[in-house]
Design an enzyme around this catalytic site. Structure first.
Site, PDB file in Angstrom:
ATOM      1  N   ASP A  18     -44.028 -76.113  -9.889  1.00  0.00           N
ATOM      2  CA  ASP A  18     -43.635 -74.983 -10.717  1.00  0.00           C
ATOM      3  C   ASP A  18     -42.612 -75.506 -11.728  1.00  0.00           C
ATOM      4  O   ASP A  18     -42.036 -76.591 -11.544  1.00  0.00           O
ATOM      5  CB  ASP A  18     -43.042 -73.893  -9.820  1.00  0.00           C
ATOM      6  CG  ASP A  18     -42.534 -72.704 -10.599  1.00  0.00           C
ATOM      7  OD1 ASP A  18     -43.232 -72.260 -11.536  1.00  0.00           O
ATOM      8  OD2 ASP A  18     -41.430 -72.214 -10.280  1.00  0.00           O
ATOM      9  N   ASP A  20     -40.001 -73.252 -13.927  1.00  0.00           N
ATOM     10  CA  ASP A  20     -38.714 -72.566 -14.011  1.00  0.00           C
ATOM     11  C   ASP A  20     -38.002 -72.524 -12.666  1.00  0.00           C
ATOM     12  O   ASP A  20     -38.572 -72.097 -11.655  1.00  0.00           O
ATOM     13  CB  ASP A  20     -38.913 -71.140 -14.519  1.00  0.00           C
ATOM     14  CG  ASP A  20     -39.493 -71.092 -15.915  1.00  0.00           C
ATOM     15  OD1 ASP A  20     -39.542 -72.155 -16.571  1.00  0.00           O
ATOM     16  OD2 ASP A  20     -39.911 -70.011 -16.361  1.00  0.00           O
TER      17      ASP A  20
END
Length: 271
Positions: A18, A20
């Protein structure tokens, strides 16, 4: 689906990241509110709303409802924007905006995976125009991101593909089928409980800076949990180096907590 990988066959391993709050200490899309304000694409009120949304995002985590609201706000906000102008702003400000936000621990683990011959793939709900240059800066092998509909060179405000939740897991599955990854040997790193489908799809899930719900799930299932808290400027650590070399050099040249954890766990598993 990002740039094509050179290796198309074989029992290969991938590490899915991922973006963020996993690789960078912020929301990547909202981090660009200042340069967008300077270029006149958003006004001060919109910039303040973005800053407030970022604060809420940082304090309370990105649950499904909040992430959906942010997606809707950003989609509506960018309707009518010139795609070429946005891409130019991102390219011109990428290092100033994102470079200081990259977690040192993330670059170390990325470098460990690449040293072991694993493909590193960024999966993000953020728009492709932002994710692509960040992934390339980090030396990722490929990336998958949200795609906005483009009509006559401008964003229509509609979303063609939302790389979120089940769709993120489906993207990983598609990449596995295309490039010969065995998901039971693959790794996934994320901070958000909304990425549970992705974590469940791989054999080596890991929670990074987990939100409350993911922390509870990881604890119940015995998944590793890591805390990344060292955002650093990659260029300041290795001045003069190219972006990809910086991302890899930080990890290869340092034996720090993230790389040490991965290496020990990797050796214990014997693969």
């Amino acid at each position: 689906m990002g740039k094509p990988l050179d290796r198309m066959t074989g029992n290969r391993t991938a590490a899915f990241f991922d973006l963020d709050k996993t690789i960078i200490a912020s929301s990547s899309a909202l981090a660009f509110s200042k340069p967008l304000l300077r270029q006149g694409l958003i006004n001060r009120r919109a910039a303040l709303k973005s800053a407030y949304a970022q604060l809420v995002f940082s304090l309370s985590g990105a649950d499904a409802d909040r992430t959906e609201r942010l997606r809707a706000q950003i989609s509506a906000l960018c309707s009518g924007w010139d795609v070429a102008q946005v891409s130019a702003i991102v390219q011109e400000t990428l290092h100033d905006v994102v470079d200081p936000l990259v977690y040192a621990e993330a670059t170390e683990i990325i470098a460990s995976h690449k040293a072991d011959g694993h493909d590193v793939i960024v999966l993000s709900a953020t728009g492709a125009e932002v994710v692509q240059p960040i992934a390339e800066m980090l030396g990722a092998d490929s990336w998958v991101a949200t795609r906005m509909e483009i009509v006559d060179g401008r964003y229509s405000g509609n979303v063609e593909f939302y790389c979120y939740g089940e769709q993120k897991a489906a993207a990983a599955q598609q990449l596995a089928e295309t490039h010969g990854y065995e998901l039971q040997h693959c790794h996934a790193y994320t901070d958000s409980s909304t990425d549970l489908p992705l974590l469940e799809a791989v054999g080596n899930p890991c929670a990074v800076n987990p939100d409350r719900a993911l922390r509870k799930l990881a604890d119940e299932r015995g998944w590793p949990m890591l805390t990344f808290n060292k955002p650093v400027s990659l260029r300041s650590r290795l001045p003069g180096a190219g972006a990809t070399a910086v991302a890899l050099g930080v990890g290869v040249g340092a034996v720090a907590a993230g790389a040490t954890w991965y290496g020990l766990r990797h050796r214990r598993k014997g693969h």
